[in-house]
Design a protein around this motif. Structure first.
Motif, mmCIF file in Angstrom:
data_model
loop_
_atom_site.group_PDB
_atom_site.id
_atom_site.type_symbol
_atom_site.label_atom_id
_atom_site.label_comp_id
_atom_site.label_asym_id
_atom_site.label_seq_id
_atom_site.Cartn_x
_atom_site.Cartn_y
_atom_site.Cartn_z
ATOM 1 N N THR B 133 -52.158 -29.116 38.438
ATOM 2 C CA THR B 133 -51.151 -28.990 37.379
ATOM 3 C C THR B 133 -50.856 -27.508 37.155
ATOM 4 O O THR B 133 -49.712 -27.076 37.074
ATOM 5 C CB THR B 133 -51.682 -29.599 36.060
ATOM 6 O OG1 THR B 133 -52.217 -30.880 36.344
ATOM 7 C CG2 THR B 133 -50.593 -29.686 35.022
ATOM 8 N N THR B 183 -46.962 -28.729 38.948
ATOM 9 C CA THR B 183 -45.900 -28.869 37.945
ATOM 10 C C THR B 183 -44.609 -28.219 38.433
ATOM 11 O O THR B 183 -43.523 -28.788 38.304
ATOM 12 C CB THR B 183 -46.340 -28.169 36.632
ATOM 13 O OG1 THR B 183 -47.662 -28.589 36.319
ATOM 14 C CG2 THR B 183 -45.394 -28.491 35.490
ATOM 15 N N ARG B 187 -40.955 -29.865 39.293
ATOM 16 C CA ARG B 187 -39.773 -29.428 38.551
ATOM 17 C C ARG B 187 -38.660 -28.982 39.504
ATOM 18 O O ARG B 187 -37.504 -29.400 39.370
ATOM 19 C CB ARG B 187 -40.156 -28.244 37.642
ATOM 20 C CG ARG B 187 -38.972 -27.590 36.924
ATOM 21 C CD ARG B 187 -39.398 -26.373 36.107
ATOM 22 N NE ARG B 187 -39.939 -25.266 36.902
ATOM 23 C CZ ARG B 187 -39.219 -24.388 37.591
ATOM 24 N NH1 ARG B 187 -37.910 -24.478 37.608
ATOM 25 N NH2 ARG B 187 -39.805 -23.409 38.270
ATOM 26 N N GLY B 198 -42.886 -35.890 41.842
ATOM 27 C CA GLY B 198 -43.755 -34.728 41.761
ATOM 28 C C GLY B 198 -44.202 -34.155 43.100
ATOM 29 O O GLY B 198 -43.653 -34.474 44.162
#
Lengths: 308, 308
Positions: B133, B183, B187, B198
């Motif tokens: 993450t 992350t 994005r 993801g």
């Protein structure tokens, strides 16, 4: 007694250092590197003759401009010492002095001198940076150098600050040295505003309020602070010590730099990053080389596996 | 015997480690952090009860997500453990166990576990990076962590990779974490090509030859390689070890990353930078925390100056 030798492009300096890390003898001469390796090694021998007569030298520390291989004891074609690559400099001096000789680069020597008896004394870890023609660093942790697997600790001149940016010499595009060294400041000032006279002229004009010079100095310090912030988030040293010609007016420059570093680090770290001016000047290399030699096991190069 | 505790946002894991650094007992439970500090500390106590019965525990190592102050023994409001900031977690466990407890962050614990009995075993220095993450690192030199003056060694998620770039959370504009974490990959894939699912989806598609996913993965690895090259030129560690969910398919990813690192370092270093996959999985935190505790002087927190 330990001798420290600082081999530079212009001067050779030799000092004899006692157990209290005081310099008790000092000799220097022009290195005349343009006359080649054989000539300059003779200059070194002549200076050593002068100290051998009065002092019993047990070890020698030798610092020189990088790149060099400290483990193999050879220079790797440094730009200011043409033709010195892979010459058996450590072994030659060892034979002449009949004692072990240890090689390290000059930024590392300066870092050790600051950690031992300079601005970094008493700190757990010291990050030394010289901003001059180029940019180089040394890292001392608990009193000893960490040189890294291939001796490239502190080669932050090659840190990428502007991805895909200006390419300086054989460094990465967008390298720190290409944007924040004395050479870079001079280049940018000339290209952007036609200001001649290099980094000193830019800093001098900025200090007097010249708007163009202020813009250049400001962006230089932003690049440098980006590098410092990256080092904070990589290794978080206890103190940063700055030397080199560009940082001469440290009372003017360091507060400006500190402000920009604080803008680029975690909130919890703001105000905790100490930036200090180097304490040692011309003696930094000699002193650091001697400290380095004093910390090594006393073994001649043949035992350490250096080829002769 | 030493106990290692790995306090995570989802699980609490406890292991008992013998002198050979083998895990001889293992307990885990859901941490249920949403129920608050008092609840989860009771979960920890319950697990400790189960090991106390069978083993004499002399020290405890505790790892948790950062940011935390390892010297003060407190968490500093980590995002995944809301309300845990400045709770006296070290002292509470010390009182419960009647032995010293040592706190460190989870990336540092994983770094130590790799250096002690994992992919970094036998190297002078180990740089461990988890890409998940977020992105975090730990640095082990000669078997011990170097945490830095304020414990921020390895906080490379905040390294500036794209000056003035995208701002992720409270990090610097253009931070590594904003461009190369799981992350960030998710994005960017969504914004640029509408790819949902993801980082795993992106890596999976890239491996199957999907051109859009390949572009995204390629740029991610370029950002990551910039950071790795910067670390090479800062501290030149002997080996880089990678863990974390994003790096799961290390056989596919590490050769691609290695190629890009070599494009960003000195010629003399090309081919010398070792990138390896982490050896430890779920046990990394427990094992590293125990190794850390084993290396500290055996002193309760009151002697170490922690406030209770």
């Amino acid at each position: 007694m330990i001798a420290g030798i600082d081999l530079g492009g212009t001067n050779v300096r030799i000092g004899v250092i006692n157990e209290l890390l005081e310099i008790v003898e000092w000799k220097e001469a022009l290195s005349e590197v343009e006359k080649g390796y054989d000539h300059t090694i003779q200059v070194i021998f002549n200076l050593l003759d002068q100290v051998k007569a009065d002092y019993h030298i047990e070890r020698v520390g030798l610092c020189a401009p990088g790149p060099l291989d400290h483990k193999a004891g050879v220079l790797l074609d440094p730009p200011n010492l043409k033709g010195w690559g892979y010459q058996p400099i450590v072994q030659s001096i060892e034979r002449y002095m009949s004692c072990p000789v240890y090689l390290l680069n000059d930024a590392n020597a300066a870092a050790l001198s600051e950690a031992a008896t300079g601005a970094g004394e008493g700190y757990e870890s010291v990050w030394f940076t010289t901003v001059s023609t180029g940019i180089g660093s040394g890292y001392v942790y608990q009193g000893k150098l960490i040189q890294g697997e291939k001796g490239c600790t502190g080669e932050i001149g090659n840190m990428i600050i502007v991805p895909g940016g200006y390419r300086h010499a054989n460094l990465n595009p967008g390298s720190l040295e290409g944007y924040a060294s004395g050479t870079a400041i001079g280049r940018i000032a000339k290209e952007k505003y036609g200001i001649k006279g290099g980094a000193f002229e830019v800093i001098d004009r900025a200090q007097k309020g010249d708007p163009q010079a202020t813009i250049i100095l400001n962006s230089t310090l932003e690049y440098l602070s980006t590098a410092i912030a990256n080092i904070v988030h990589t290794i978080n040293p206890s103190v940063f010590v700055f030397g080199g010609g560009v940082m001469t007016d440290s009372e003017y420059l360091l507060p400006l730099l500190s402000e920009k570093v604080d803008q680029r680090i975690y909130g919890s770290l703001q105000g905790t990053i100490e930036l200090k001016a180097a304490h040692h000047k011309n003696e930094a290399g000699v002193l650091g080389a001697a400290v380095y030699a004093s910390q090594q096991p006393s073994q001649p190069s043949i035992v350490r596996g250096l080829k002769s």
